[in-house]
Design a protein around this motif. Structure first.
Motif, PDB file in Angstrom:
ATOM      1  N   SER A 104      -0.094   3.796  -7.924  1.00 36.52           N
ATOM      2  CA  SER A 104       1.210   3.736  -7.265  1.00 36.52           C
ATOM      3  C   SER A 104       1.467   2.354  -6.674  1.00 36.52           C
ATOM      4  O   SER A 104       2.545   1.764  -6.860  1.00 36.52           O
ATOM      5  CB  SER A 104       1.295   4.787  -6.154  1.00 36.52           C
ATOM      6  OG  SER A 104       1.169   6.089  -6.680  1.00 36.52           O
ATOM      7  N   THR A 105       0.478   1.832  -5.963  1.00 36.21           N
ATOM      8  CA  THR A 105       0.642   0.525  -5.335  1.00 36.21           C
ATOM      9  C   THR A 105       0.623  -0.592  -6.367  1.00 36.21           C
ATOM     10  O   THR A 105       1.401  -1.547  -6.293  1.00 36.21           O
ATOM     11  CB  THR A 105      -0.462   0.292  -4.290  1.00 36.21           C
ATOM     12  OG1 THR A 105      -0.553   1.426  -3.443  1.00 36.21           O
ATOM     13  CG2 THR A 105      -0.160  -0.927  -3.452  1.00 36.21           C
TER      14      THR A 105
ATOM     15  N   GLN B 112      -0.543   6.387   2.968  1.00 37.84           N
ATOM     16  CA  GLN B 112      -1.885   6.903   3.250  1.00 37.84           C
ATOM     17  C   GLN B 112      -2.909   5.789   3.440  1.00 37.84           C
ATOM     18  O   GLN B 112      -3.935   5.984   4.095  1.00 37.84           O
ATOM     19  CB  GLN B 112      -2.333   7.839   2.132  1.00 37.84           C
ATOM     20  CG  GLN B 112      -1.520   9.118   1.997  1.00 37.84           C
ATOM     21  CD  GLN B 112      -0.210   8.920   1.245  1.00 37.84           C
ATOM     22  OE1 GLN B 112       0.040   7.843   0.691  1.00 37.84           O
ATOM     23  NE2 GLN B 112       0.630   9.941   1.220  1.00 37.84           N
TER      24      GLN B 112
ATOM     25  N   SER C 267       0.853  -1.198   0.000  1.00 33.83           N
ATOM     26  CA  SER C 267       0.000   0.000   0.000  1.00 33.83           C
ATOM     27  C   SER C 267       0.884   1.242   0.000  1.00 33.83           C
ATOM     28  O   SER C 267       2.104   1.160   0.139  1.00 33.83           O
ATOM     29  CB  SER C 267      -0.933   0.022   1.217  1.00 33.83           C
ATOM     30  OG  SER C 267      -0.235   0.453   2.377  1.00 33.83           O
ATOM     31  N   THR C 268       0.257   2.391  -0.125  1.00 32.19           N
ATOM     32  CA  THR C 268       0.936   3.656   0.119  1.00 32.19           C
ATOM     33  C   THR C 268       0.876   3.950   1.616  1.00 32.19           C
ATOM     34  O   THR C 268       0.102   3.323   2.351  1.00 32.19           O
ATOM     35  CB  THR C 268       0.245   4.801  -0.630  1.00 32.19           C
ATOM     36  OG1 THR C 268      -1.114   4.893  -0.167  1.00 32.19           O
ATOM     37  CG2 THR C 268       0.266   4.568  -2.138  1.00 32.19           C
TER      38      THR C 268
ATOM     39  N   SER D  81       4.362  -0.545   3.100  1.00 33.47           N
ATOM     40  CA  SER D  81       3.431   0.562   2.869  1.00 33.47           C
ATOM     41  C   SER D  81       4.104   1.835   2.372  1.00 33.47           C
ATOM     42  O   SER D  81       3.648   2.929   2.661  1.00 33.47           O
ATOM     43  CB  SER D  81       2.642   0.856   4.150  1.00 33.47           C
ATOM     44  OG  SER D  81       3.528   1.179   5.206  1.00 33.47           O
ATOM     45  N   ASN D  82       5.179   1.686   1.602  1.00 35.62           N
ATOM     46  CA  ASN D  82       5.876   2.864   1.084  1.00 35.62           C
ATOM     47  C   ASN D  82       5.745   3.025  -0.425  1.00 35.62           C
ATOM     48  O   ASN D  82       6.605   3.648  -1.058  1.00 35.62           O
ATOM     49  CB  ASN D  82       7.364   2.812   1.463  1.00 35.62           C
ATOM     50  CG  ASN D  82       7.593   3.069   2.943  1.00 35.62           C
ATOM     51  OD1 ASN D  82       6.825   3.782   3.576  1.00 35.62           O
ATOM     52  ND2 ASN D  82       8.625   2.458   3.497  1.00 35.62           N
ATOM     53  N   ALA D  83       4.710   2.458  -1.012  1.00 36.48           N
ATOM     54  CA  ALA D  83       4.505   2.630  -2.454  1.00 36.48           C
ATOM     55  C   ALA D  83       4.391   4.116  -2.777  1.00 36.48           C
ATOM     56  O   ALA D  83       3.775   4.883  -2.033  1.00 36.48           O
ATOM     57  CB  ALA D  83       3.243   1.890  -2.901  1.00 36.48           C
ATOM     58  N   THR D  84       4.986   4.510  -3.902  1.00 36.30           N
ATOM     59  CA  THR D  84       5.072   5.920  -4.279  1.00 36.30           C
ATOM     60  C   THR D  84       4.737   6.089  -5.756  1.00 36.30           C
ATOM     61  O   THR D  84       5.010   5.199  -6.562  1.00 36.30           O
ATOM     62  CB  THR D  84       6.502   6.454  -4.026  1.00 36.30           C
ATOM     63  OG1 THR D  84       6.866   6.184  -2.673  1.00 36.30           O
ATOM     64  CG2 THR D  84       6.610   7.945  -4.283  1.00 36.30           C
TER      65      THR D  84
ATOM     66  N   THR E 170       6.471   4.880  -9.451  1.00 39.22           N
ATOM     67  CA  THR E 170       7.245   3.660  -9.184  1.00 39.22           C
ATOM     68  C   THR E 170       8.755   3.897  -9.251  1.00 39.22           C
ATOM     69  O   THR E 170       9.450   3.378 -10.137  1.00 39.22           O
ATOM     70  CB  THR E 170       6.856   2.529 -10.174  1.00 39.22           C
ATOM     71  OG1 THR E 170       5.441   2.528 -10.372  1.00 39.22           O
ATOM     72  CG2 THR E 170       7.272   1.159  -9.645  1.00 39.22           C
TER      73      THR E 170
END
Length: 360
Positions: free
Chosen positions: A99-100, A42, A39-40, A66-69, A72
């Motif tokens: 992003s994810t 957020q 996930s991101t 959870s650091n998807a940005t 990519t």
């Protein structure tokens, strides 16, 4: 009828309210047992809703990254790969928007891990075998059938809290996928049907969502439209619209969905003289177009109350020339020749937030 080629991308779709309950079944169908959740930052709390669903079926997640940005970045993918190896993940479950999903694709293509995608926006990345990655300020794309997620779960319940503004921009992002498919060099009648149906569904549902965000029927219709539009992007080539968006996103860090929303009517206006049949088809599925596709898009964006200028997201006017230089280098195929001065003016209009018009 003209000759054409049609290639379909393999993939499994589970669609409908409450379909998330079938997630354990989908994991077991792949003979996997330790999924890595993605996930991101957020959505880190929201994605945790998947844990009890999996655990009740005797599936324990390997962990949560959870650091998807957006866009990519390759360094984020590298970090996620280290984490996936450390926790012994045997598949990945991406939860969120482009992003994810992009991170899930990047991990999958590098490792061969199965990828289950749970979209919560209308961006559509989950239905394409395309991966766009950013490294050292430049975004590059590649296409490979192995990039496509094996399973996509469309559960409208996870879109019900999507903010109105993001609903609007991610929905227009999806429309952009369909519009380019209508005039792609390798378009075909099947893609045209999907593109027009998807565009119509989104153009009708998005204004309702902006004014009544809890309208489940409109949300479901938008998700259906986004699915169809994304299938178009995954099956035919890209042209000027996506080249501009990749340039602006990768080199100027412009937000993905918002950039697609701003660029779409201007890219169509640039190509309009060379695609009269496409313009007519598009006008027919856009409400209040009066037979003019550009007017229809301008009206739709006004209804959606979206920001229309790249300057609203931090792009400087002096960046217009640099963006034009990048965009004319190694251009994608396009129905109209890429001419630097008209293209520069197109980018300037996107920067300034002007309404699109076909006068270049």
């Amino acid at each position: 009828m003209k000759a054409f080629e049609y290639n379909t991308n393999p993939g499994r779709v589970v669609f409908g309210s409450g379909s998330i309950k079938k997630l354990p079944e989908e994991v077991k169908r792949l003979n996997k047992s330790k999924p890595l959740l993605l996930s991101t930052p957020q959505q880190a709390e929201q994605v945790k809703a998947l844990e009890p669903i999996l655990k009740n079926a005797s599936i324990t997640p390997a962990g949560l990254y959870s650091n998807a940005t957006m866009h990519t970045p390759t360094h984020v993918t590298d970090e996620a790969l280290v984490y996936a190896n450390k926790c012994g993940a045997d598949c990945v479950i991406s939860f969120g928007g482009g992003s994810t999903t992009g991170l899930g694709k990047a991990i999958s293509i590098r490792t061969g891990l199965e990828h289950i995608s749970i979209p919560t926006t209308y961006a559509g990345s989950e239905m394409t075998p395309i991966l766009g990655e950013t490294a050292e300020g430049k975004k590059t794309t590649r296409s490979d059938p192995k990039i496509l997620p094996g399973t996509v779960i469309y559960d409208v319940d996870f879109t019900m809290t999507l903010p109105e503004s993001l609903s609007a921009t991610s929905g227009v992002n999806a429309i952009a996928h369909a519009v380019e498919a209508l005039y792609a060099r390798n378009t075909n009648p099947i893609m045209n049907l999907l593109a027009l149906e998807g565009t119509k569904a989104l153009a009708e549902s998005l204004p309702i969502i902006v004014n009544s965000p809890r309208d489940q029927d409109a949300r479901s219709k938008a998700q259906y439209g986004a699915w169809l539009c994304a299938m178009c992007l995954g099956s035919v080539g890209m042209s000027l619209h996506h080249k501009l968006c990749h340039t602006l996103g990768g080199s100027f860090n412009m937000p993905h969905a918002e950039t697609h929303t701003i660029v779409l009517p201007h890219a169509i206006a640039y190509n309009a003289p060379k695609i009269p049949e496409t313009m007519k088809k598009l006008a027919d599925v856009l409400p209040e177009s009066d037979g003019d596709a550009i007017k229809g898009l301008n009206v739709l964006l006004t209804k959606l109350k979206v920001k229309r200028g790249l300057k609203d997201f931090g792009m400087k006017e002096e960046d217009v020339d640099k963006a034009a230089e990048i965009a004319v280098g190694n251009p994608y195929w396009n129905p109209r020749d890429i001419e630097k001065e008209p293209l520069r003016e197109t980018i300037r209009r996107c920067w300034a937030g002007e309404e699109a018009k076909a006068d270049l």
